[in-house]
Design a protein around this motif. Structure first.
Motif, PDB file in Angstrom:
ATOM      1  N   LYS A 443       0.836  -1.193   0.000  1.00 23.75           N
ATOM      2  CA  LYS A 443       0.000   0.000   0.000  1.00 23.75           C
ATOM      3  C   LYS A 443       0.872   1.245   0.000  1.00 23.75           C
ATOM      4  O   LYS A 443       1.976   1.245   0.548  1.00 23.75           O
ATOM      5  CB  LYS A 443      -0.905   0.016   1.225  1.00 23.75           C
ATOM      6  CG  LYS A 443      -1.966  -1.073   1.227  1.00 23.75           C
ATOM      7  CD  LYS A 443      -2.863  -0.945   2.445  1.00 23.75           C
ATOM      8  CE  LYS A 443      -3.913  -2.046   2.469  1.00 23.75           C
ATOM      9  NZ  LYS A 443      -4.802  -1.930   3.651  1.00 23.75           N
ATOM     10  N   THR A 444       0.360   2.305  -0.636  1.00 21.40           N
ATOM     11  CA  THR A 444       1.090   3.570  -0.683  1.00 21.40           C
ATOM     12  C   THR A 444       0.087   4.707  -0.553  1.00 21.40           C
ATOM     13  O   THR A 444      -1.123   4.480  -0.539  1.00 21.40           O
ATOM     14  CB  THR A 444       1.906   3.690  -1.987  1.00 21.40           C
ATOM     15  OG1 THR A 444       2.712   4.858  -1.934  1.00 21.40           O
ATOM     16  CG2 THR A 444       0.981   3.759  -3.206  1.00 21.40           C
ATOM     17  N   LYS A 445       0.604   5.950  -0.463  1.00 20.80           N
ATOM     18  CA  LYS A 445      -0.278   7.108  -0.281  1.00 20.80           C
ATOM     19  C   LYS A 445       0.026   8.168  -1.341  1.00 20.80           C
ATOM     20  O   LYS A 445       0.815   9.083  -1.113  1.00 20.80           O
ATOM     21  CB  LYS A 445      -0.087   7.711   1.115  1.00 20.80           C
ATOM     22  CG  LYS A 445      -0.551   6.795   2.238  1.00 20.80           C
ATOM     23  CD  LYS A 445      -0.396   7.478   3.586  1.00 20.80           C
ATOM     24  CE  LYS A 445      -0.888   6.586   4.711  1.00 20.80           C
ATOM     25  NZ  LYS A 445      -0.735   7.243   6.041  1.00 20.80           N
ATOM     26  N   PRO A 446      -0.578   8.051  -2.525  1.00 18.63           N
ATOM     27  CA  PRO A 446      -0.377   9.075  -3.557  1.00 18.63           C
ATOM     28  C   PRO A 446      -1.015  10.393  -3.141  1.00 18.63           C
ATOM     29  O   PRO A 446      -2.027  10.412  -2.427  1.00 18.63           O
ATOM     30  CB  PRO A 446      -1.067   8.485  -4.776  1.00 18.63           C
ATOM     31  CG  PRO A 446      -2.111   7.587  -4.216  1.00 18.63           C
ATOM     32  CD  PRO A 446      -1.503   7.008  -2.965  1.00 18.63           C
ATOM     33  N   THR A 447      -0.427  11.479  -3.585  1.00 16.65           N
ATOM     34  CA  THR A 447      -0.949  12.809  -3.227  1.00 16.65           C
ATOM     35  C   THR A 447      -1.299  13.637  -4.462  1.00 16.65           C
ATOM     36  O   THR A 447      -1.640  14.810  -4.338  1.00 16.65           O
ATOM     37  CB  THR A 447       0.099  13.573  -2.400  1.00 16.65           C
ATOM     38  OG1 THR A 447       1.307  13.694  -3.156  1.00 16.65           O
ATOM     39  CG2 THR A 447       0.373  12.857  -1.088  1.00 16.65           C
ATOM     40  N   ILE A 448      -1.214  13.049  -5.620  1.00 14.30           N
ATOM     41  CA  ILE A 448      -1.444  13.813  -6.855  1.00 14.30           C
ATOM     42  C   ILE A 448      -2.916  14.182  -6.980  1.00 14.30           C
ATOM     43  O   ILE A 448      -3.799  13.342  -6.881  1.00 14.30           O
ATOM     44  CB  ILE A 448      -0.985  13.022  -8.087  1.00 14.30           C
ATOM     45  CG1 ILE A 448       0.524  12.772  -8.018  1.00 14.30           C
ATOM     46  CG2 ILE A 448      -1.342  13.750  -9.373  1.00 14.30           C
ATOM     47  CD1 ILE A 448       1.061  11.987  -9.175  1.00 14.30           C
ATOM     48  N   ARG A 449      -3.129  15.491  -7.205  1.00 12.29           N
ATOM     49  CA  ARG A 449      -4.475  16.015  -7.451  1.00 12.29           C
ATOM     50  C   ARG A 449      -4.462  16.799  -8.756  1.00 12.29           C
ATOM     51  O   ARG A 449      -3.424  16.951  -9.385  1.00 12.29           O
ATOM     52  CB  ARG A 449      -4.898  16.945  -6.305  1.00 12.29           C
ATOM     53  CG  ARG A 449      -5.219  16.247  -4.997  1.00 12.29           C
ATOM     54  CD  ARG A 449      -5.707  17.284  -3.983  1.00 12.29           C
ATOM     55  NE  ARG A 449      -6.260  16.669  -2.789  1.00 12.29           N
ATOM     56  CZ  ARG A 449      -5.541  16.291  -1.746  1.00 12.29           C
ATOM     57  NH1 ARG A 449      -4.212  16.484  -1.752  1.00 12.29           N
ATOM     58  NH2 ARG A 449      -6.115  15.733  -0.698  1.00 12.29           N
ATOM     59  N   GLY A 450      -5.621  17.306  -9.115  1.00  8.61           N
ATOM     60  CA  GLY A 450      -5.695  18.197 -10.268  1.00  8.61           C
ATOM     61  C   GLY A 450      -5.912  17.440 -11.550  1.00  8.61           C
ATOM     62  O   GLY A 450      -6.621  16.426 -11.591  1.00  8.61           O
ATOM     63  N   SER A 451      -5.308  17.928 -12.648  1.00 10.99           N
ATOM     64  CA  SER A 451      -5.569  17.342 -13.961  1.00 10.99           C
ATOM     65  C   SER A 451      -4.288  17.258 -14.779  1.00 10.99           C
ATOM     66  O   SER A 451      -3.256  17.828 -14.409  1.00 10.99           O
ATOM     67  CB  SER A 451      -6.617  18.174 -14.706  1.00 10.99           C
ATOM     68  OG  SER A 451      -6.157  19.508 -14.877  1.00 10.99           O
ATOM     69  N   ILE A 452      -4.383  16.560 -15.896  1.00  3.93           N
ATOM     70  CA  ILE A 452      -3.245  16.360 -16.776  1.00  3.93           C
ATOM     71  C   ILE A 452      -3.758  16.308 -18.214  1.00  3.93           C
ATOM     72  O   ILE A 452      -4.840  15.760 -18.474  1.00  3.93           O
ATOM     73  CB  ILE A 452      -2.477  15.067 -16.430  1.00  3.93           C
ATOM     74  CG1 ILE A 452      -1.253  14.888 -17.333  1.00  3.93           C
ATOM     75  CG2 ILE A 452      -3.383  13.852 -16.500  1.00  3.93           C
ATOM     76  CD1 ILE A 452      -0.386  13.694 -16.955  1.00  3.93           C
ATOM     77  N   THR A 453      -3.001  16.882 -19.153  1.00  2.00           N
ATOM     78  CA  THR A 453      -3.332  16.793 -20.574  1.00  2.00           C
ATOM     79  C   THR A 453      -2.537  15.648 -21.184  1.00  2.00           C
ATOM     80  O   THR A 453      -1.309  15.608 -21.079  1.00  2.00           O
ATOM     81  CB  THR A 453      -3.014  18.102 -21.315  1.00  2.00           C
ATOM     82  OG1 THR A 453      -3.837  19.147 -20.785  1.00  2.00           O
ATOM     83  CG2 THR A 453      -3.299  17.952 -22.804  1.00  2.00           C
TER      84      THR A 453
END
Length: 578
Positions: A443-453
């Motif tokens: 298990k891990t804890k990603p923190t990426i939010r927002g968007s990507i093109t």
């Protein structure tokens, strides 16, 4: 008409007059009458041929050997009209039957409508006049001119192939193939434009594409090009059921071509009363020779005024190289709804911290059992409880739950792809899913939010565009939209109706050659489109009658006691689609 009240009947009558120039009664009588020639069908054929503009285009391409000689007894306009007339009548493009019609069934007024000279002669004379006129026309557009009254020897076939593959020969082949496609597109588009504008305006442009066999009479051509041809049409390919349809040399193969076609699809699942599902584009090729034909179909459909939409296709199209299919469609704004081979299921490619699974983008932290869900479900293994039988590697209930669980990891698309095929996606909220480090399985804890093109070339040597599609595979939303592909299969069934267009009957397409088979198959599509428009009018009238009771009121009378004339129901006239 049974089951239709007076108000709906008036609307139906107005539709028929505006669209076809005949009453509904005349049209129904034409479907059940063979003598004299039904004016309803004749008017249809004349309208389509004249609106298509193909005769003028044929004459523009034609370079006569000399200006000497008399005017032909039968014009190219008359040839095309007679072909389409007889296809509507369920007779097909049988030269002898058409000659009999000219000889025994056309009225003097119909001769004049067709522009056929009033010459003496028996049916044999008219047969040869028709044959000569059709041959002159086909010379202008036939990419593979060769004798069709004999089977070529291996040597003769070799010479034929060398001729069409030479520099000059290939140039002529490509030129006439382009002409053929243009003529067929014009005829199909002319039939589509018969649909009244108010109905056409309800259609958003979604399309389903597929191919069906156009079988040719005669034997099978051998796989070995050095052997004598088995068919008087040396170019006819071998078709087999299943796979890519490219004949493998089996005795069960069939001789013929594949008719590619695109059919109008509902704007959303379940919407089946807004417009008829007409065929808007066609193409033809040898069985299994699919390269580039899907994109050509869509380009033809776009010339009716569309720029993007949903494109429904089976796995055969998705197996094409991206530069031949997926990339040009994406650049034009189309989004696919497709199926996959089992070898294409599961993890398809990756881009940064994303993975493409079954055609949709997910965050890379999705657990492996969810990534492999579709591949495992569609994989068959021996069933230990039933010797000789198989079962799925993953049971249906578990698979359904896995597909639902995937949605937490799915990237959400924002808007439509831009003009370069790029599209923006939003990440799922961290903490809303259980994230797994795929390298360690922990298990891990990603923190990426927002968007990507995501660019059109995401995935590098294994580009995502090869598999990308709009809806998450095997979800209810996907199933509803992909299910609309059945419209193109239903369309094929209509083309093959025995008492109508009867595409499967080779005796109704007796002349050999790619160009002739392509032309007649296209006119079958045109005839079916016209019939579908009429059936849609009738179905609409029945629905209107169910929702609008027939309220008859006492007619007002003049001072003299005579009834006042009824106001006639009015609708917008037929207009070409935008």
């Amino acid at each position: 008409m049974r089951g239709v009240n007076a108000q709906a009947a008036a609307v139906l009558e107005q539709r028929m007059q505006d669209t076809f120039g005949v009453s509904h009664h005349e049209y129904v009588r034409a479907e059940n009458d063979r003598s004299p020639v039904p004016n309803a069908y004749l008017n249809n054929a004349i309208r389509v041929v004249e609106r298509s503009g193909v005769v003028a285009q044929l004459h523009k391409w034609h370079v006569p050997a000399s200006n000497a000689g008399r005017k032909p007894d039968i014009s190219w306009h008359a040839v095309l009209v007679l072909f389409l007339l007889h296809i509507q009548m369920g007779i097909g493009a049988q030269y002898q039957a058409i000659a009999n019609t000219i000889m025994y069934h056309l009225t003097s007024e119909q001769f004049d409508l067709l522009g056929i000279a009033h010459h003496e002669g028996d049916d044999a004379a008219w047969y040869h006049r028709l044959w000569r006129a059709a041959d002159r026309m086909m010379d202008v557009i036939d990419p593979y001119p060769v004798q069709h009254n004999k089977r070529l020897t291996g040597t003769e076939y070799k010479v034929f192939i060398e001729r069409i593959n030479s520099d000059d020969g290939a140039e002529q082949v490509n030129l006439k193939l382009a002409r053929l496609d243009q003529i067929m597109e014009s005829l199909v588009h002319a039939s589509v434009r018969m649909l009244p504008k108010d109905i056409w305006d309800r259609y958003a442009g979604n399309l389903a594409i597929d191919a069906t066999l156009v079988e040719t009479g005669g034997g099978l051509n051998p796989m070995d090009p050095e052997l004598k041809r088995g068919n008087a049409d040396p170019f006819a390919g071998r078709y087999r059921r299943g796979g890519d349809h490219d004949g493998s040399g089996a005795s069960t193969d069939k001789s013929g071509y594949e008719l590619e076609n695109g059919v109008m699809v509902w704007n959303k699942p379940g919407e089946n009363t807004e417009f008829p599902y007409l065929t808007t584009c066609v193409g033809m090729h040898q069985p299994g020779r699919l390269i580039g034909h899907g994109a050509k179909l869509v380009a033809s459909h776009e010339r009716l005024g569309f720029a993007g939409g949903l494109l429904l296709a089976d796995r055969a199209y998705n197996n094409e190289k991206p530069e031949n299919f997926q990339i040009p469609l994406r650049m034009s704004g189309w989004q696919l709804v497709i199926d996959y081979r089992i070898t294409d299921l599961g993890l398809q490619t990756s881009y940064k911290d994303l993975i493409l699974v079954d055609g949709n983008w997910f965050v890379t932290w999705m657990p492996d059992h969810l990534i492999q869900a579709s591949k495992n479900y569609h994989t068959q293994i021996p069933d230990p409880d039933r010797p000789g039988k198989t079962k799925r590697l993953l049971d249906e209930d578990t698979y359904t739950n896995y597909i639902k669980a995937r949605q937490k990891y799915r990237m959400t698309p924002k808007g439509q792809p831009d003009k370069d095929g790029f599209q923006r996606f939003t990440y799922p909220e961290p903490g809303s899913y259980m994230a797994i480090d795929r390298a360690t399985g922990r298990k891990t804890k990603p923190t990426i939010r927002g968007s990507i093109t995501i660019p059109i070339d995401a995935g590098g040597k294994n580009p995502a565009i090869k598999h990308l599609q709009k809806y998450a595979y095997d979800t209810p939303e996907y199933a509803k939209h992909y299910g609309m592909r059945s419209l193109v299969e239903s369309s094929h069934n209509l083309l093959k109706e025995p008492k109508r267009e009867d595409l499967t009957n080779t005796s109704k397409r007796p002349k050999r050659g790619f160009a002739f088979q392509y032309l007649i198959a296209t006119l079958v599509v045109v005839s079916s489109n016209l019939r579908r428009i009429v059936r849609f009018f009738e179905a609409t009238a029945r629905r209107q009658s169910q929702h609008t009771p027939d309220t008859r009121t006492r007619r007002r009378r003049t001072a003299a006691g005579t009834p006042l004339e009824r106001a006639r129901a009015r609708l917008s006239s037929t207009a070409p689609p935008a």
